[in-house]
Design an enzyme around this catalytic site. Structure first.
Site, PDB file in Angstrom:
ATOM      1  N   TYR A  38      -9.395   5.486   7.319  1.00 25.78           N
ATOM      2  CA  TYR A  38      -9.570   5.816   8.743  1.00 25.78           C
ATOM      3  C   TYR A  38     -10.595   6.947   8.832  1.00 25.78           C
ATOM      4  CZ  TYR A  38      -5.182   3.319   9.848  1.00 25.78           C
ATOM      5  OH  TYR A  38      -4.204   2.368  10.010  1.00 25.78           O
ATOM      6  N   HIS A  61       0.830  -1.204   0.000  1.00 28.42           N
ATOM      7  CA  HIS A  61       0.000   0.000   0.000  1.00 28.42           C
ATOM      8  C   HIS A  61       0.867   1.258   0.000  1.00 28.42           C
ATOM      9  CE1 HIS A  61      -4.140  -1.700   1.336  1.00 28.42           C
ATOM     10  NE2 HIS A  61      -3.532  -2.470   0.467  1.00 28.42           N
ATOM     11  N   LYS A  66       0.837  -0.209  15.088  1.00 29.52           N
ATOM     12  CA  LYS A  66       2.229  -0.313  15.536  1.00 29.52           C
ATOM     13  C   LYS A  66       2.542  -1.516  16.426  1.00 29.52           C
ATOM     14  CE  LYS A  66       4.048   3.021  13.413  1.00 29.52           C
ATOM     15  NZ  LYS A  66       3.914   2.312  12.149  1.00 29.52           N
ATOM     16  N   TYR A 125       3.988   6.403  10.215  1.00 30.22           N
ATOM     17  CA  TYR A 125       3.128   5.282   9.805  1.00 30.22           C
ATOM     18  C   TYR A 125       3.941   4.208   9.085  1.00 30.22           C
ATOM     19  CZ  TYR A 125      -1.143   2.869   8.426  1.00 30.22           C
ATOM     20  OH  TYR A 125      -2.139   1.926   8.276  1.00 30.22           O
ATOM     21  N   PRO A 129      -4.469   0.264  18.671  1.00 27.93           N
ATOM     22  CA  PRO A 129      -4.188  -0.200  17.312  1.00 27.93           C
ATOM     23  C   PRO A 129      -4.256   0.871  16.226  1.00 27.93           C
ATOM     24  CG  PRO A 129      -6.336  -0.993  18.048  1.00 27.93           C
ATOM     25  CD  PRO A 129      -5.699  -0.337  19.220  1.00 27.93           C
TER      26      PRO A 129
HETATM   27  P1  RFL Z   1       1.214 -12.210  21.709  1.00 26.01           P
HETATM   28  O1  RFL Z   1       0.809 -12.296  20.304  1.00 26.01           O
HETATM   29  O2  RFL Z   1       0.216 -11.831  22.721  1.00 26.01           O
HETATM   30  O3  RFL Z   1       1.844 -13.627  22.076  1.00 26.01           O
HETATM   31  C1  RFL Z   1       2.166 -13.978  23.413  1.00 26.01           C
HETATM   32  C2  RFL Z   1       2.144 -15.486  23.540  1.00 26.01           C
HETATM   33  O4  RFL Z   1       2.513 -15.820  24.877  1.00 26.01           O
HETATM   34  C3  RFL Z   1       1.652 -16.834  25.362  1.00 26.01           C
HETATM   35  N1  RFL Z   1       1.582 -16.789  26.827  1.00 26.01           N
HETATM   36  C4  RFL Z   1       2.197 -17.670  27.628  1.00 26.01           C
HETATM   37  N2  RFL Z   1       2.952 -18.737  27.370  1.00 26.01           N
HETATM   38  C5  RFL Z   1       3.414 -19.453  28.437  1.00 26.01           C
HETATM   39  N3  RFL Z   1       3.109 -19.149  29.734  1.00 26.01           N
HETATM   40  C6  RFL Z   1       2.352 -18.086  30.030  1.00 26.01           C
HETATM   41  N4  RFL Z   1       2.078 -17.778  31.320  1.00 26.01           N
HETATM   42  C7  RFL Z   1       1.861 -17.294  28.956  1.00 26.01           C
HETATM   43  N5  RFL Z   1       1.082 -16.186  28.889  1.00 26.01           N
HETATM   44  C8  RFL Z   1       0.919 -15.898  27.594  1.00 26.01           C
HETATM   45  C9  RFL Z   1       0.308 -16.550  24.702  1.00 26.01           C
HETATM   46  O5  RFL Z   1      -0.493 -17.711  24.645  1.00 26.01           O
HETATM   47  C10 RFL Z   1       0.747 -16.063  23.329  1.00 26.01           C
HETATM   48  O6  RFL Z   1       0.771 -17.107  22.375  1.00 26.01           O
HETATM   49  O7  RFL Z   1       2.461 -11.194  21.881  1.00 26.01           O
HETATM   50  P2  RFL Z   1       3.665 -10.832  20.900  1.00 26.01           P
HETATM   51  O8  RFL Z   1       4.283 -12.073  20.333  1.00 26.01           O
HETATM   52  O9  RFL Z   1       4.514  -9.865  21.617  1.00 26.01           O
HETATM   53  O10 RFL Z   1       2.993 -10.136  19.630  1.00 26.01           O
HETATM   54  C11 RFL Z   1       2.409  -8.887  19.766  1.00 26.01           C
HETATM   55  C12 RFL Z   1       1.224  -8.754  18.824  1.00 26.01           C
HETATM   56  O11 RFL Z   1       0.407  -9.905  18.937  1.00 26.01           O
HETATM   57  C13 RFL Z   1       0.413  -7.518  19.160  1.00 26.01           C
HETATM   58  O12 RFL Z   1       1.263  -6.391  19.366  1.00 26.01           O
HETATM   59  C14 RFL Z   1      -0.573  -7.111  18.094  1.00 26.01           C
HETATM   60  O13 RFL Z   1      -1.420  -8.145  17.700  1.00 26.01           O
HETATM   61  C15 RFL Z   1      -1.397  -5.966  18.662  1.00 26.01           C
HETATM   62  N6  RFL Z   1      -2.617  -5.804  17.964  1.00 26.01           N
HETATM   63  C16 RFL Z   1      -2.567  -5.152  16.792  1.00 26.01           C
HETATM   64  N7  RFL Z   1      -1.367  -4.643  16.352  1.00 26.01           N
HETATM   65  C17 RFL Z   1      -1.294  -4.023  15.175  1.00 26.01           C
HETATM   66  O14 RFL Z   1      -0.188  -3.603  14.770  1.00 26.01           O
HETATM   67  N8  RFL Z   1      -2.444  -3.850  14.418  1.00 26.01           N
HETATM   68  C18 RFL Z   1      -3.663  -4.356  14.822  1.00 26.01           C
HETATM   69  O15 RFL Z   1      -4.632  -4.251  14.128  1.00 26.01           O
HETATM   70  C19 RFL Z   1      -3.768  -5.031  16.050  1.00 26.01           C
HETATM   71  N9  RFL Z   1      -4.944  -5.532  16.494  1.00 26.01           N
HETATM   72  C20 RFL Z   1      -3.823  -6.340  18.469  1.00 26.01           C
HETATM   73  C21 RFL Z   1      -4.987  -6.204  17.690  1.00 26.01           C
HETATM   74  C22 RFL Z   1      -3.894  -6.990  19.704  1.00 26.01           C
HETATM   75  C23 RFL Z   1      -5.079  -7.506  20.193  1.00 26.01           C
HETATM   76  N10 RFL Z   1      -5.079  -8.118  21.506  1.00 26.01           N
HETATM   77  C24 RFL Z   1      -3.848  -8.348  22.216  1.00 26.01           C
HETATM   78  C25 RFL Z   1      -6.196  -8.370  22.289  1.00 26.01           C
HETATM   79  C26 RFL Z   1      -6.184  -6.743  18.132  1.00 26.01           C
HETATM   80  C27 RFL Z   1      -6.242  -7.407  19.371  1.00 26.01           C
HETATM   81  C28 RFL Z   1      -7.559  -7.983  19.752  1.00 26.01           C
HETATM   82  C1  PHB Z   2      -6.101  -4.324  10.681  1.00 22.03           C
HETATM   83  O1  PHB Z   2      -6.152  -4.587   9.473  1.00 22.03           O
HETATM   84  O2  PHB Z   2      -6.462  -5.138  11.543  1.00 22.03           O
HETATM   85  C2  PHB Z   2      -5.629  -2.979  11.100  1.00 22.03           C
HETATM   86  C3  PHB Z   2      -5.090  -2.118  10.157  1.00 22.03           C
HETATM   87  C4  PHB Z   2      -4.659  -0.858  10.543  1.00 22.03           C
HETATM   88  C5  PHB Z   2      -4.788  -0.486  11.854  1.00 22.03           C
HETATM   89  C6  PHB Z   2      -5.299  -1.337  12.796  1.00 22.03           C
HETATM   90  C7  PHB Z   2      -5.750  -2.602  12.411  1.00 22.03           C
HETATM   91  O3  PHB Z   2      -4.373   0.771  12.221  1.00 22.03           O
END
Ligand code: RFL
Ligand code: PHB
Length: 390
Positions: free
Chosen positions: A201, A72, A297, A385, A293
């Site tokens: 957005y 993009h 980032k 971004y 989110p």
């Molecule tokens: P994760 O992905 O949470 O993985 C952590 C892993 O650790 C395990 N764990 C354990 N294992 C052993 N013993 C324990 N006591 C444990 N406790 C936990 C868990 O099962 C899991 O598998 O962290 P990591 O690897 O640092 O990755 C980070 C990303 O996942 C996170 O920053 C993003 O997904 C954040 N996030 C988003 N980021 C974006 O850039 N764009 C988004 O659109 C976006 N949407 C989101 C999101 C995070 C969400 N969360 C956390 C609720 C949407 C959601 C719903």
């Molecule tokens: C997503 O595709 O889940 C997404 C994209 C951009 C954002 C947050 C979430 O800023």
């Protein structure tokens, strides 16, 4: 059991670190409290910075991403139905973002780990890091009712925001800075073509909305909701109606609806914990910080932490220098605070806050005016971004 680096958490942080270490000849074991299927069932991030895409290649797991991701060059911002495109490519001096879902990226990393025959212990109960203040740290856990122990040189805490590492460290000198926002995002994933070829957005009187995507046939949409709302109270039809109300008419008419593959509510918060190193225990990714989110980032910050941590561990084993490990926390936190600032700013500009005064609203309008009329303002947005340098 013995390994060089015990990694707690099999999310993107833990898996990417494990893969990079393995390719550098550094032995590691990953432990996670849930199953592989459970991890792959989570729908999370979708936008990757170039730095993260490059790391996937460096880790030898970039082939499918390279084939399937969407590049993009910009995105739209909509304020009260006025549309303004942020030309990321030209404003950032030729950078783009990659649209590729966290689920796919995690899948690629898991497949590579399995193909290399590396050890991952899923459904490990009661995982605990021990003695990381000394020279001989170890991790204990239970599997199928049997207690186990892994001796190691280092522990990587990649276990996310609800993990055990944060819990252990919060009694041990870790400081946490937090801001909670008075709303959440209700997200819907559907196998329908996206409404637009780029992300949109939206700041609308009814609240924020985001049109995102995973591919040319899979869309991800979000609407701002109250934190107190339950996802069970929403049907897909209610979601589509609410989304369309918040989009400009012309866009709303183009939305193709379909059944929800997934719907969930995520609360929005900003959190940073400092420092990120405690002796031989290092935190990375969501274990150390959370961003709302809005700026896309979260996953990208996890990747930059892993970059600094991997460099430090590589130097320790291959160059016999601890210089990289000694500056890990400081380097990672510098980039984290910049991304926290950007995510907080974009969240503040794009959402309707419950207690917003007319003054606050006028400031939002002035922010939008600046983005439309000042190249410097939109350049600053674009630079953040697409991702600040590592
Ligand atoms: P994760 O992905 O949470 O993985 C952590 C892993 O650790 C395990 N764990 C354990 N294992 C052993 N013993 C324990 N006591 C444990 N406790 C936990 C868990 O099962 C899991 O598998 O962290 P990591 O690897 O640092 O990755 C980070 C990303 O996942 C996170 O920053 C993003 O997904 C954040 N996030 C988003 N980021 C974006 O850039 N764009 C988004 O659109 C976006 N949407 C989101 C999101 C995070 C969400 N969360 C956390 C609720 C949407 C959601 C719903
Ligand atoms: C997503 O595709 O889940 C997404 C994209 C951009 C954002 C947050 C979430 O800023």
């Amino acid at each position: 059991m013995r390994t060089q680096v015990a990694i707690i958490g099999s999310g993107p942080s833990g898996l990417l670190l494990g893969q990079l270490l393995h390719r550098a000849g550094i032995d590691n074991i990953i432990l996670d409290r849930v199953s592989k299927e459970h991890i792959l069932g989570r729908i999370r991030a979708g936008v990757l910075e170039e730095g993260m895409a490059q790391m996937m290649e460096e880790a030898g797991v970039g082939a499918r991403m390279k084939r399937e991701n969407l590049l993009h060059d910009g995105f739209d911002m909509v304020f009260d139905d006025e549309v303004h495109r942020i030309d990321l490519f030209n404003l950032s001096g030729g950078k783009r973002v990659h649209v590729y879902g966290q689920t796919e990226l995690t899948h690629d990393l898991m497949d590579a780990r399995e193909a290399e025959g590396l050890t991952t212990i899923h459904e490990a109960q009661n995982v605990q890091p021990h003695d990381f203040d000394g020279e001989k740290p170890y991790v204990t856990y239970e599997k199928d009712g049997v207690s186990q122990r892994i001796d190691c040189d280092f522990i990587a805490g990649c276990d996310g925001f609800h993990g055990v590492c944060r819990k252990v460290l919060s009694d041990g000198g870790m400081q946490t800075f937090e801001k909670v926002y008075p709303f959440g995002w209700l997200g819907l994933l559907a196998d329908v073509p996206p409404v637009h070829h780029e992300l949109i957005y939206v700041n609308h009187a009814r609240g924020f909305a985001l049109c995102s995507q995973r591919s040319e046939t899979r869309s991800r949409y979000y609407v701002q909701c109250a934190v107190s709302e339950n996802v069970e109270d929403w049907s897909a039809d209610m979601f589509w109606d609410e989304l369309r109300r918040r989009l400009p008419d012309e866009t709303a008419q183009k939305v193709i609806t379909g059944p929800a593959l997934e719907m969930s509510i995520a609360p929005l918060r900003s959190v940073v914990s400092e420092p990120m190193r405690f002796g031989r225990l290092f935190l990375a990714g969501d274990a150390a910080h959370i961003v709302p989110p809005t700026g896309a980032k979260g996953l990208n910050l996890a990747a930059s932490d892993v970059h600094y941590l991997f460099e430090g561990l590589r130097e320790h084993y291959l160059d016999r220098s601890d210089a990289g490990l000694d500056v890990y926390s400081q380097k990672a936190l510098h980039r984290i605070w910049n991304a926290e600032r950007f995510s907080w700013w974009m969240t503040s500009v794009m959402h309707r806050f419950p207690d917003m005064s007319t003054f606050d609203r006028r400031i939002q309008q002035a922010e939008f005016y600046q983005l439309v009329h000042s190249k410097a303002a939109s350049t600053a947005l674009a630079e953040n971004y697409v991702g600040l340098p590592y």
